[in-house]
Write a protein that holds these residues in place. Sequence first.
Motif, mmCIF file in Angstrom:
data_model
loop_
_atom_site.group_PDB
_atom_site.id
_atom_site.type_symbol
_atom_site.label_atom_id
_atom_site.label_comp_id
_atom_site.label_asym_id
_atom_site.label_seq_id
_atom_site.Cartn_x
_atom_site.Cartn_y
_atom_site.Cartn_z
ATOM 1 N N ARG A 273 1.046 -25.686 38.691
ATOM 2 C CA ARG A 273 2.451 -25.334 38.822
ATOM 3 C C ARG A 273 2.596 -23.890 39.301
ATOM 4 O O ARG A 273 1.825 -23.011 38.907
ATOM 5 N N PHE A 274 3.609 -23.670 40.120
ATOM 6 C CA PHE A 274 3.912 -22.325 40.578
ATOM 7 C C PHE A 274 4.502 -21.539 39.411
ATOM 8 O O PHE A 274 5.465 -21.960 38.775
ATOM 9 N N ILE A 275 3.898 -20.400 39.103
ATOM 10 C CA ILE A 275 4.380 -19.569 37.989
ATOM 11 C C ILE A 275 5.550 -18.719 38.480
ATOM 12 O O ILE A 275 5.361 -17.734 39.201
ATOM 13 N N HIS A 276 6.724 -19.136 38.103
ATOM 14 C CA HIS A 276 7.965 -18.476 38.531
ATOM 15 C C HIS A 276 8.582 -17.663 37.393
ATOM 16 O O HIS A 276 9.631 -17.047 37.552
ATOM 17 N N ALA A 277 7.895 -17.653 36.238
ATOM 18 C CA ALA A 277 8.399 -16.925 35.066
ATOM 19 C C ALA A 277 8.386 -15.418 35.335
ATOM 20 O O ALA A 277 7.527 -14.908 36.064
ATOM 21 N N LYS A 278 9.363 -14.722 34.708
ATOM 22 C CA LYS A 278 9.430 -13.255 34.816
ATOM 23 C C LYS A 278 9.664 -12.683 33.422
ATOM 24 O O LYS A 278 10.641 -13.054 32.759
ATOM 25 N N PHE A 279 8.758 -11.812 32.977
ATOM 26 C CA PHE A 279 8.992 -11.123 31.710
ATOM 27 C C PHE A 279 8.271 -9.779 31.701
ATOM 28 O O PHE A 279 7.329 -9.538 32.460
ATOM 29 N N TYR A 280 8.758 -8.914 30.789
ATOM 30 C CA TYR A 280 8.209 -7.571 30.586
ATOM 31 C C TYR A 280 8.065 -7.387 29.084
ATOM 32 O O TYR A 280 9.069 -7.414 28.352
ATOM 33 N N ALA A 281 6.837 -7.248 28.612
ATOM 34 C CA ALA A 281 6.562 -7.125 27.181
ATOM 35 C C ALA A 281 6.079 -5.702 26.884
ATOM 36 O O ALA A 281 5.048 -5.250 27.424
ATOM 37 N N VAL A 282 6.834 -5.012 26.041
ATOM 38 C CA VAL A 282 6.499 -3.637 25.660
ATOM 39 C C VAL A 282 5.867 -3.685 24.271
ATOM 40 O O VAL A 282 6.512 -4.099 23.295
ATOM 41 N N GLU A 283 4.599 -3.293 24.185
ATOM 42 C CA GLU A 283 3.865 -3.332 22.918
ATOM 43 C C GLU A 283 3.852 -1.954 22.274
ATOM 44 O O GLU A 283 3.460 -0.964 22.891
ATOM 45 N N GLN A 284 4.297 -1.913 21.005
ATOM 46 C CA GLN A 284 4.262 -0.678 20.202
ATOM 47 C C GLN A 284 3.731 -1.036 18.810
ATOM 48 O O GLN A 284 4.396 -1.751 18.056
ATOM 49 N N ASN A 285 2.516 -0.563 18.508
ATOM 50 C CA ASN A 285 1.920 -0.796 17.189
ATOM 51 C C ASN A 285 1.939 -2.276 16.812
ATOM 52 O O ASN A 285 2.386 -2.666 15.742
ATOM 53 N N LYS A 286 1.457 -3.110 17.753
ATOM 54 C CA LYS A 286 1.327 -4.558 17.571
ATOM 55 C C LYS A 286 2.677 -5.271 17.371
ATOM 56 O O LYS A 286 2.750 -6.364 16.809
ATOM 57 N N ASN A 287 3.751 -4.644 17.801
ATOM 58 C CA ASN A 287 5.063 -5.284 17.859
ATOM 59 C C ASN A 287 5.528 -5.300 19.310
ATOM 60 O O ASN A 287 5.240 -4.377 20.088
#
Length: 911
Positions: A273-287
Amino acid sequence: MREDLLKSLSSLKDITNIIILTHNIDFVFIQSIVLSAIKKCGHPKLTIFADAHCAMSTFSNQYPVLSRLGIRYRVIPVEFDHPFHFHPKAVLASGINKAVLNVGSGNLTFGGWRENAEAWVKYDTENDGNSTFVAFKKYLDEILNHVFLNESVQAEIEEAYDPTYHKWASTKENPSNLIFKMKKDKALIDKMAESIELTRPIDKLMICSPYYDEEGKAIIKLKKKFNPGQIDIFIQNGLSTLYPSARKKLPADVNLHPVEFKNTNEESIERRRFIHAKFYAVEQNKNITLFLGSANCSNAALTISDEKGDDEKGNAELLAVQKMSLQEFEDNYLNEFDRLEGDVILQEPKEENNDQPEIEINTIRLQAARYDDPQLIIAFTSSDNIDIKKAVIDNINYDLKIIQKGVAEVAIINLASKSFYIEGTINDQIIKSNSLWIDHEKELRITARSRSFADVIRDKVRRDQWDIGAWTEITEFFYKNMQYAPPTISVRVYNPSNNPDKKTNPEYTANDVFSSNYNLPYSKSSSISLDEENRTRSLQQLFLRWFGIAKPDPVEEPPVNDENGDDDDNERDKGDSEEIVDKPERITIKKRSVIKKDITAKEKAKAQKIINMVVNAMASEEYLSKRKPEMIAQDLRLVSLLLRSGMGEGWITEKEYFDMTHKIWVPLFFSKNYYSNQGWIEYRTNTEEFTDDFISKMKSATLSASIIAWALGLPEEYDTLEGIRLHLACILSFARLPWLWQGDDINKIAKELKPMLELSTKRDKEYDKYEWDKISAKWQIVTRAGDALKQFESAMKEKDYTPVGIKDKIKVNEVKKGEILWEGNSGICILTKDCFRLNNVNTKAKALKLQGKIEETEFGSTDVIIPLRAILNDYDLLSVKELGKIYRETLLSMLDNLSPRIKKIDIENIK
């Protein structure tokens, strides 16, 4: 990424509105797949906001096979200046008890909802409260500011959030969980920063996006803004627009990870499948603070601000904001990918096409078209030097009237076309606009409950289904439809009250109503066969037509093979190309045998309960004072048909038919409350701001036919006070509301009435001329008595007569009990005891009021007892010129008809 959005929507219950935001759009996918799926959740209204360029481009390719656009669902193009786009993706499902909101990356195409690997965040008011939904409403309001002719669109949004019908919307929490960008707004990257505690170090920034700007500038700006310890970007080999040249410019701590996504289809075949997902994950102290939605990792999506009126405006985008642990993020998102070994394979940029089309200097661009009979309202943009000339619909030229800059109207009746264009000229050179679909407002205003009701009619009014259970189910759905009546906005500029040539209230004279040829014209209905199967099929169509659905839903077309992929962002030609492989399911219709059963006491009790709920609702002040006139007309048509068919089949008795009619008609036509001598329809007609507009929304040949048929179903004997009152209600309603009984040409009314009478009773053949003449004669009695009463009331008003004013002119002394009295503002009464009018100043008289509550009323003196018969027989009170002989004779005949029936009633003992 594995949840099927269509299945999720179809599993919901009692959904009234679905609102979708999308960049790209596939009308054939909506028509063949989406509409079928959302039937299961309650036939909701479907309102779609789409990027204008994408919507109009797709429409130009698909319009020959589209039959539902602008009729079953609305698409609103949202215009952005090239190279920027309206780009958010969201699906709001608003229901009676709860709402669900999906915010994510998928366009409204087969690829976006079925084929691609997309990411969605789901909010449910039952579990998450409504703060996200309040935030989404704020975004919708922002979008509305950039929509042409937005009044009816706004009404659909307000309906979705109306707390009167949506329990979840009754409380308003503070908006949260969403960040978004429209025009004149700060950059999305700045809003992301406001959602993060930047005082705490950011360990890692993880990015998933299929599209990037060519030089990777957005990645560099994200690093500068958040200063993460490292950046991990998840790339699908060979399908990303992060090019090798851009990779070389990125800092060393930006890591690229090759990923893949595969799942199995219904045939258990695994597919990439074409990966069309968009996300931005900001990690701070395992959160994790997760931003998920429509925004690609590009300048257009993230970094451009128009807050200060910069020339570059950027895209419109929408992101959901979630807080979670690192473990939850890995379980729910990262682990959805298959991690690959080795280095990422980046594709080279495609060669630019140097054959760019010439930019048109002089253009006309259609933006919106709303049709509300008899007007088509058009919004357009055009070069200032173009003289707009005409609209072209089905190769027919129509004159345009410019209302204001960029808005025109076309007068056209019964428009059924799917699209049109307009033309203008510059120095005799013809300039054509783009073609655009037309929103048919009448059809688009149909509510979810109404569509469900129509489905029940189609399913239950059939030979193999039509029994007391089916009749009860239809009645119950009708009751539910009555309870759901959100406000609607008409786009109509024209108002009948402003048209001096339009006569809404027809005037009838003796030459009309009392002419020898005034009757209900007879025509042989050769098209109607009254055998059981054809009768029920024709009855079904009558139900649907009188409900306001002139045509059944068209057969949904199969999907069209579309080679275009789910193109996205300002990299419109650089996405994956998905093959549309879905096909509508085959439907096998099984023939059902007809088994007639005896009616059980339980079935009878349920039927009684449901029909009485309808009757009580229609007789309530809440309904009568607030129901919109067009909906009252619709309700009257259907209740007439329900009651007549119920009595014709033997499911309700003649007595029950009478009692229900009495309960509805008295407040409608006779007295709106205990102290009034006019019914609600007359009261509202006289008090509405635009009287003619109110009447025009009610009157029709079908309404007149339904009222006549309803009256003709009443028993001929009126040997109770209720019977007398109902008979007078018929006459009085014709006197004061002639447009109700004769709202169109008499031939059209007769054409509607004849099949109504034949189909709502068990007959094996149509009415012959002799039977029809008997029906017409009954009709004449009511219409002539009504017209005579109208003339009488006009004459009394002209003379300014009141009971006190004419008491000394009445020559009759002895008045017998049971006499019908005319008592001015007290309405029509019946004397309960013999009395002498003259020389009895200290003697009180009692009478029963028929208008208002049937109750005994006391007059201070017998001389104010005014027999109606005495006025009619006294030519000194009203001359022949003031009240013609034919009117007097008609009213005296009415009194002669009522008197023997009144005498059978024990009037003195009625309390």
